[in-house]
Design a protein around this motif. Structure first.
Motif, PDB file in Angstrom:
ATOM      1  N   GLU A 157       2.429  37.971  15.585  1.00 49.21           N
ATOM      2  CA  GLU A 157       2.114  38.848  16.733  1.00 49.21           C
ATOM      3  C   GLU A 157       3.396  39.365  17.378  1.00 49.21           C
ATOM      4  O   GLU A 157       3.515  39.441  18.605  1.00 49.21           O
ATOM      5  CB  GLU A 157       1.233  38.124  17.744  1.00 49.21           C
ATOM      6  N   LEU A 158       4.350  39.713  16.532  1.00 49.29           N
ATOM      7  CA  LEU A 158       5.635  40.242  16.989  1.00 49.29           C
ATOM      8  C   LEU A 158       5.506  41.759  17.116  1.00 49.29           C
ATOM      9  O   LEU A 158       5.314  42.453  16.116  1.00 49.29           O
ATOM     10  CB  LEU A 158       6.715  39.862  15.967  1.00 49.29           C
ATOM     11  N   PRO A 159       5.585  42.307  18.316  1.00 47.80           N
ATOM     12  CA  PRO A 159       5.407  43.754  18.479  1.00 47.80           C
ATOM     13  C   PRO A 159       6.608  44.540  17.956  1.00 47.80           C
ATOM     14  O   PRO A 159       7.753  44.224  18.275  1.00 47.80           O
ATOM     15  CB  PRO A 159       5.252  43.933  19.993  1.00 47.80           C
ATOM     16  N   ARG A 167       1.748  45.446  18.656  1.00 52.23           N
ATOM     17  CA  ARG A 167       1.457  44.452  17.626  1.00 52.23           C
ATOM     18  C   ARG A 167       0.762  45.118  16.439  1.00 52.23           C
ATOM     19  O   ARG A 167       0.134  46.161  16.583  1.00 52.23           O
ATOM     20  CB  ARG A 167       0.595  43.323  18.197  1.00 52.23           C
ATOM     21  N   LEU A 168       0.858  44.469  15.291  1.00 52.80           N
ATOM     22  CA  LEU A 168       0.373  45.056  14.047  1.00 52.80           C
ATOM     23  C   LEU A 168      -0.802  44.273  13.483  1.00 52.80           C
ATOM     24  O   LEU A 168      -0.844  43.044  13.601  1.00 52.80           O
ATOM     25  CB  LEU A 168       1.486  45.071  12.995  1.00 52.80           C
ATOM     26  N   PRO A 169      -1.730  44.961  12.832  1.00 51.62           N
ATOM     27  CA  PRO A 169      -2.736  44.258  12.040  1.00 51.62           C
ATOM     28  C   PRO A 169      -2.133  43.802  10.722  1.00 51.62           C
ATOM     29  O   PRO A 169      -1.054  44.264  10.326  1.00 51.62           O
ATOM     30  CB  PRO A 169      -3.806  45.334  11.813  1.00 51.62           C
ATOM     31  N   TYR A 187      11.883  48.726  14.277  1.00 48.64           N
ATOM     32  CA  TYR A 187      12.647  48.049  15.331  1.00 48.64           C
ATOM     33  C   TYR A 187      11.699  47.071  16.029  1.00 48.64           C
ATOM     34  O   TYR A 187      10.475  47.220  15.964  1.00 48.64           O
ATOM     35  CB  TYR A 187      13.143  49.034  16.396  1.00 48.64           C
ATOM     36  N   ALA A 188      12.254  46.131  16.733  1.00 42.15           N
ATOM     37  CA  ALA A 188      11.450  45.311  17.630  1.00 42.15           C
ATOM     38  C   ALA A 188      11.138  46.110  18.891  1.00 42.15           C
ATOM     39  O   ALA A 188      11.946  46.931  19.340  1.00 42.15           O
ATOM     40  CB  ALA A 188      12.186  44.034  17.995  1.00 42.15           C
ATOM     41  N   GLU A 189       9.965  45.893  19.457  1.00 49.05           N
ATOM     42  CA  GLU A 189       9.640  46.517  20.745  1.00 49.05           C
ATOM     43  C   GLU A 189      10.659  46.054  21.782  1.00 49.05           C
ATOM     44  O   GLU A 189      10.995  44.869  21.860  1.00 49.05           O
ATOM     45  CB  GLU A 189       8.227  46.138  21.185  1.00 49.05           C
ATOM     46  N   ARG A 190      11.131  46.990  22.574  1.00 47.90           N
ATOM     47  CA  ARG A 190      12.167  46.662  23.552  1.00 47.90           C
ATOM     48  C   ARG A 190      12.132  47.660  24.686  1.00 47.90           C
ATOM     49  O   ARG A 190      11.938  48.851  24.476  1.00 47.90           O
ATOM     50  CB  ARG A 190      13.548  46.697  22.879  1.00 47.90           C
TER      51      ARG A 190
END
Length: 356
Positions: free
Chosen positions: A251-253, A270-272, A329-332
């Motif tokens: 659940e890493l956005p 977040r991704l399915p 990228y990571a959400e930031r």
């Protein structure tokens, strides 16, 4: 749609006949697939429909994009050569600069518009079957570059189109666009770029990277290769699929970037779990879909760019021609440091590759 006159054309008639035959045989066959069968660009295919079910739009790119927020709920589609990102929502009001529009909506329809590449825009009415096989009309606004490549598509999702759609329709025309051919750039030896490492070190904002590329006359994949071992690391072509699967599990956005020459569309959240269908890797979310032809990935890079908040790291996938397929990228939030769990995931990918 108002009736428009246009001088008859043998080529136009032949294209229309082939288009209609393809749609009768496979009603939901995408226009890009029909165009490829006819060995023409997608823009040329749609231009052949002018005066029948297509209307051209003569607004400047900025004038057109300034009307997007009046169109109500839409599905926005942007594709690179091997990835397609679709998101549903309402376009925010246009911001940015005259040559680079900004539709800023993190978590929603978030796009960067590169107007210099916009050549022709049109409204299209397609008659397509629904899930029950009944015909219905689909209204869309589509933008093409001078080579006839689709840069951005907005599909109306309203039962009754909002006022923005008929307002555009009322100023439509049947002026045919002129498209030119395109070819992949010839491969070249990796160039030298004195001072690249110093300029890279001095970056304080990720957007300065585009200036860096222009200053040194480099393509993105060339800069990555030149900085390998310092700011970049080459990973296995399977790294993107692995990263998407693990980000979904944890659940890493993430922020997904898919770019055409004239539009960068961003999905944040977040991704399915990824699903493989017909050879493609797919993410099916409630309000977005990503289709990725990961078999076309020739190289993957982990790329670190310094900024005022400790730097950010992307995962970048390229095809054999050096074209960017997808960025992660990571959400930031602006002013915040990069997520530690994203850096941990990237470290896992690097470590696993080193052991393999």
């Amino acid at each position: 749609m108002p009736e428009l006159e246009r001088a008859p054309s043998h080529d136009q008639s032949a294209i229309l006949a082939a288009f209609d035959a393809a749609r009768r045989a496979t009603p939901r066959l995408p226009a890009i697939d029909i165009a490829q069968r006819l060995s023409i660009s997608e823009g040329a295919l749609q231009a052949a429909r002018l005066g029948r079910d297509v209307i051209g739009l003569s607004l400047t790119p900025a004038e057109l994009a300034a009307r997007f927020h009046t169109l109500g709920r839409v599905k926005a589609l942007t594709r690179s050569r091997h990835a397609v990102l679709e998101q549903k929502g309402e376009c925010p009001a246009l911001g940015g600069a005259p040559q680079a529009g900004l539709l800023l909506a993190p978590g929603g329809l978030d796009m960067r518009l590169l107007f210099a590449h916009w050549h022709w825009a049109c409204l299209i009415r397609d008659t397509l079957p629904d899930a029950q096989g009944e015909a219905h009309e689909r209204l869309s606004l589509q933008v093409f570059d001078r080579h006839g490549r689709a840069l951005l598509k907005l599909f109306c999702l309203e039962t009754w189109p909002g006022k923005g759609w008929p307002a555009l329709e009322s100023i439509g025309n049947a002026h045919p666009p002129v498209f030119t051919g395109t070819a992949d750039p010839a491969p070249r030896p990796l160039p030298e770029a004195p001072g690249l490492a110093d300029d890279w070190t001095r970056m304080r904002d990720v957007h300065q990277f585009f200036t860096l590329l222009r200053r040194h006359g480099l393509a993105r994949h060339e800069a990555n290769a030149l900085m390998e071992g310092r700011f970049t690391r080459r990973l296995d072509a399977t790294a993107v699929a692995t990263a998407l699967a693990r980000a979904a599990e944890r659940e890493l956005p993430l922020m997904l970037f898919v770019a055409s020459p004239g539009c960068v569309q961003i999905r944040t959240g977040r991704l399915p779990a990824p699903q493989r269908m017909r050879g493609w890797l797919n993410l099916f979310g409630e309000d977005f879909t990503l289709h990725l032809d990961d078999a076309a990935i020739a190289s993957v890079w982990s790329v670190h760019k310094p900024n005022r908040d400790g730097g950010v790291t992307s995962l970048e996938a390229f095809d054999a021609q050096g074209e960017l397929i997808l960025q992660l990228y990571a959400e930031r939030r602006e002013g915040s440091g990069e997520r530690g769990d994203w850096r941990d995931l990237l470290a896992e990918l690097r470590d696993e590759e080193a052991v393999a």
